[in-house]
Design a protein around this motif. Structure first.
Motif, short mmCIF file in Angstrom:
data_model
loop_
_atom_site.label_atom_id
_atom_site.label_comp_id
_atom_site.label_asym_id
_atom_site.label_seq_id
_atom_site.Cartn_x
_atom_site.Cartn_y
_atom_site.Cartn_z
N ARG A 65 -25.51 -21.29 -43.39
CA ARG A 65 -26.28 -20.79 -42.25
C ARG A 65 -25.35 -20.44 -41.09
N ALA A 66 -24.16 -21.04 -41.08
CA ALA A 66 -23.16 -20.70 -40.07
C ALA A 66 -22.25 -19.56 -40.53
N GLY A 67 -22.50 -19.05 -41.76
CA GLY A 67 -21.73 -17.91 -42.25
C GLY A 67 -20.50 -18.26 -43.05
N ALA A 224 -34.62 -29.37 -41.47
CA ALA A 224 -35.51 -28.24 -41.20
C ALA A 224 -35.81 -28.13 -39.71
N TRP A 225 -36.08 -29.26 -39.07
CA TRP A 225 -36.35 -29.25 -37.63
C TRP A 225 -35.11 -28.81 -36.86
N LEU A 226 -33.96 -29.31 -37.24
CA LEU A 226 -32.74 -29.00 -36.51
C LEU A 226 -32.38 -27.53 -36.61
N ILE A 227 -32.54 -26.96 -37.80
CA ILE A 227 -32.12 -25.57 -38.01
C ILE A 227 -33.12 -24.57 -37.46
N TRP A 228 -34.43 -24.89 -37.53
CA TRP A 228 -35.44 -23.89 -37.14
C TRP A 228 -36.18 -24.22 -35.84
N ARG A 229 -35.97 -25.38 -35.26
CA ARG A 229 -36.73 -25.75 -34.08
C ARG A 229 -35.88 -26.13 -32.87
N THR A 230 -34.59 -25.99 -32.98
CA THR A 230 -33.73 -26.39 -31.86
C THR A 230 -32.81 -25.23 -31.45
N ARG A 231 -32.28 -25.33 -30.24
CA ARG A 231 -31.34 -24.32 -29.76
C ARG A 231 -30.07 -24.32 -30.62
N PHE A 232 -29.63 -25.52 -31.00
CA PHE A 232 -28.45 -25.60 -31.87
C PHE A 232 -28.69 -24.84 -33.17
N GLY A 233 -29.85 -25.05 -33.78
CA GLY A 233 -30.14 -24.39 -35.04
C GLY A 233 -30.23 -22.88 -34.90
N LEU A 234 -30.81 -22.40 -33.80
CA LEU A 234 -30.90 -20.96 -33.57
C LEU A 234 -29.51 -20.35 -33.47
N CYS A 239 -24.87 -17.32 -36.16
CA CYS A 239 -23.52 -17.23 -36.71
C CYS A 239 -23.54 -16.70 -38.14
N GLY A 240 -24.59 -17.02 -38.88
CA GLY A 240 -24.67 -16.57 -40.26
C GLY A 240 -25.39 -15.25 -40.43
N GLU A 241 -26.06 -14.78 -39.38
CA GLU A 241 -26.79 -13.52 -39.48
C GLU A 241 -26.09 -12.38 -38.76
N GLY A 246 -24.24 -12.48 -31.48
CA GLY A 246 -24.25 -13.78 -30.81
C GLY A 246 -23.15 -13.90 -29.78
N GLU A 247 -21.99 -13.34 -30.10
CA GLU A 247 -20.87 -13.38 -29.16
C GLU A 247 -21.20 -12.62 -27.88
N THR A 248 -21.91 -11.49 -28.02
CA THR A 248 -22.27 -10.73 -26.83
C THR A 248 -23.26 -11.49 -25.94
N GLN A 249 -23.96 -12.46 -26.51
CA GLN A 249 -24.89 -13.29 -25.74
C GLN A 249 -24.21 -14.53 -25.16
N GLY A 250 -22.91 -14.64 -25.36
CA GLY A 250 -22.16 -15.76 -24.78
C GLY A 250 -22.10 -16.99 -25.65
N ILE A 251 -22.48 -16.88 -26.92
CA ILE A 251 -22.42 -18.03 -27.83
C ILE A 251 -21.00 -18.21 -28.34
N ASN A 252 -20.54 -19.45 -28.32
CA ASN A 252 -19.21 -19.77 -28.85
C ASN A 252 -19.32 -19.84 -30.37
N ILE A 253 -19.11 -18.72 -31.04
CA ILE A 253 -19.33 -18.62 -32.48
C ILE A 253 -18.42 -19.58 -33.24
N TYR A 254 -17.17 -19.67 -32.82
CA TYR A 254 -16.23 -20.58 -33.51
C TYR A 254 -16.73 -22.02 -33.47
N LEU A 255 -17.23 -22.44 -32.31
CA LEU A 255 -17.69 -23.82 -32.15
C LEU A 255 -18.83 -24.12 -33.12
N TYR A 256 -19.77 -23.20 -33.23
CA TYR A 256 -20.93 -23.45 -34.09
C TYR A 256 -20.56 -23.33 -35.56
N LYS A 257 -19.62 -22.46 -35.89
CA LYS A 257 -19.14 -22.40 -37.27
C LYS A 257 -18.44 -23.71 -37.63
#
Length: 419
Positions: A65-67, A224-234, A239-241, A246-257
């Motif tokens: 899910r993180a790619g 299931a709750w963590l991946i689909w119901r939390t900000r972390f999961g989103l 990262c996997g989609e 995500g980077e353009t939205q300011g998400i630290n892609i490396y950190l979440y991967k």
């Protein structure tokens, strides 16, 4: 019929599938004069065999899910078995599970450094971990386990467990010191067609269950709750989609991967620690993972990259092992050939209803082969049970691949700042 099923809640649909499956098992086992297909011991063994497969599959879920493709799950399971056994021997069963998770997480961290930071091909990195982990475990055994009584370069002393629990009323467990009635056992002992078989299989899931098993299955809804119901999961799923978006939205892609892959390793490590616990073996033994990491990947694909599907796949893959564990005369394993024939006949009907002629022809050929094998033999080779889980996932890929959807950016290289 399909539309009617689609309107049912997911839990009701799965209950219906389970009821139909038990009905098939009840009818089939009568042809081979066996009760192993619906025995309490079979579902108990299925549960034990399913746990490490399910945990490896959940680990693969977080990574992919993180790619990041993680075929290094087998190596992380191996690290979990060694560190879990060492921790249990020195600090107790609960500590062994935690230290096994840490050992697997370290393998995940290595995989993350290689794939995320240095851009190493995901498959090459995973293979390297699978190759390195057994050697590292043997080195640690030679340096540490040989100093313990009963330990050697290939095995550890016996490991302590974490206790068991029997559910009140369902299987006659204790409730505040009171021994409750065993309702499930009462129905099972009545020897009623289908009802006793269903309660027998169900009772194996709630009687003398390891606390570690209960924790493992609790991780399914938690994931299931963590991946689909939390900000972390989103953010993890982004990262996997579409990591660039995500980077353009300011998400630290490396950190979440990194987070996804380390969690992946930790879950696989927990599965490895479970293998070394008394629930399965009660000892660390070289080579004891037996490819469960790869079967976990198969469960991930079977479950369409979703926790509930992974759990169902793990139980399905664990069931043949549970049936064959004490099948001394081979009658139950032989009966599974007829179960496969019926399942392939259902696939044939499904393919014909959708005018998929090629799929129908393949299902007819495989079903005919299973039927001929069943009627022309009285037993099956020892390797049949071992390969059956892989046969199941191949059938799923052949017939239902159009329904499967992996994350869009899974396995694709990503470098920060690249469009």
């Amino acid at each position: 019929m399909t539309a009617w099923l689609g309107r049912l809640p997911v839990w009701a649909r799965w209950m219906l599938y389970a009821a139909v499956g038990v009905l098939v098992l009840t009818v089939v086992q009568g042809f081979d004069d066996t009760e192993r297909l619906t025995a309490v011991t079979s579902s108990q063994a299925m549960l034990r065999w399913a746990v490490p497969i399910m945990l490896a599959g959940l680990g693969g879920l977080f990574s992919e899910r993180a790619g990041i493709v993680n075929i290094g799950l087998e190596g992380m399971l191996i690290l979990g078995t060694w560190f879990g056994a060492w921790g249990a021997i020195n600090y107790g069963g609960w500590a062994g599970l935690l230290i096994g998770m840490i050992g697997g997480a370290l393998g995940g961290l290595v995989h993350a450094i290689a794939t995320v930071s240095f851009g190493v091909d995901h498959i090459i990195s995973g293979v390297a971990i699978n190759v390195t982990a057994p050697g590292l475990a043997r080195f640690l055994s030679s340096e540490i386990l040989t100093g313990h009584e009963g330990g050697s370069i290939t095995q550890s002393p016996r490991t302590p467990g974490v206790g068991r629990f029997t559910f009140p009323f369902l299987a006659g467990g204790d409730l505040f010191g009171w021994k409750t009635p065993d309702v499930g056992g009462w129905f099972t002992n009545k020897d009623w067609f289908f009802v006793s078989d269903f309660t027998g299989l169900a009772r194996g899931l709630v009687a003398h269950v390891s606390l570690a098993t209960m924790i493992a299955f609790a991780l399914v809804p938690l994931s299931a709750w963590l991946i689909w119901r939390t900000r972390f999961g989103l953010r993890l799923r982004i990262c996997g989609e579409h990591p660039v978006g995500g980077e353009t939205q300011g998400i630290n892609i490396y950190l979440y991967k990194y987070s996804g892959v380390v969690i992946s390793g930790a879950l696989a490590g927990l599965g490895g620690a479970f293998i070394a616990s008394p629930e399965l073996s009660g000892i660390y033994l070289e080579g004891q993972t037996n490819g469960r990491g790869f079967i976990g990947l198969a469960a991930l694909i079977f479950g369409n990259w979703r926790p509930g599907g992974i759990m169902a796949g793990a139980l399905l893959f664990g069931y043949p092992f549970g049936v064959g564990l004490r099948d001394l005369d081979g009658s139950a394993s032989h009966a599974l050939l007829l179960v496969n024939t019926i399942a392939l006949a259902a696939v044939l009907a499904w393919a014909l209803s959708r005018h998929r002629r090629i799929d129908a022809a393949i299902a007819a050929g495989l079903g005919l082969g299973a039927a001929v094998s069943y009627f022309l033999s009285t037993t099956v080779p020892d390797w049949w049970i071992s390969i059956l889980p892989f046969v199941i996932v191949l059938v799923v890929l052949v017939f239902f691949s159009q329904r499967l959807r992996m994350p869009r950016a899974d396995g694709l290289p990503y470098r920060r700042g690249e469009a």
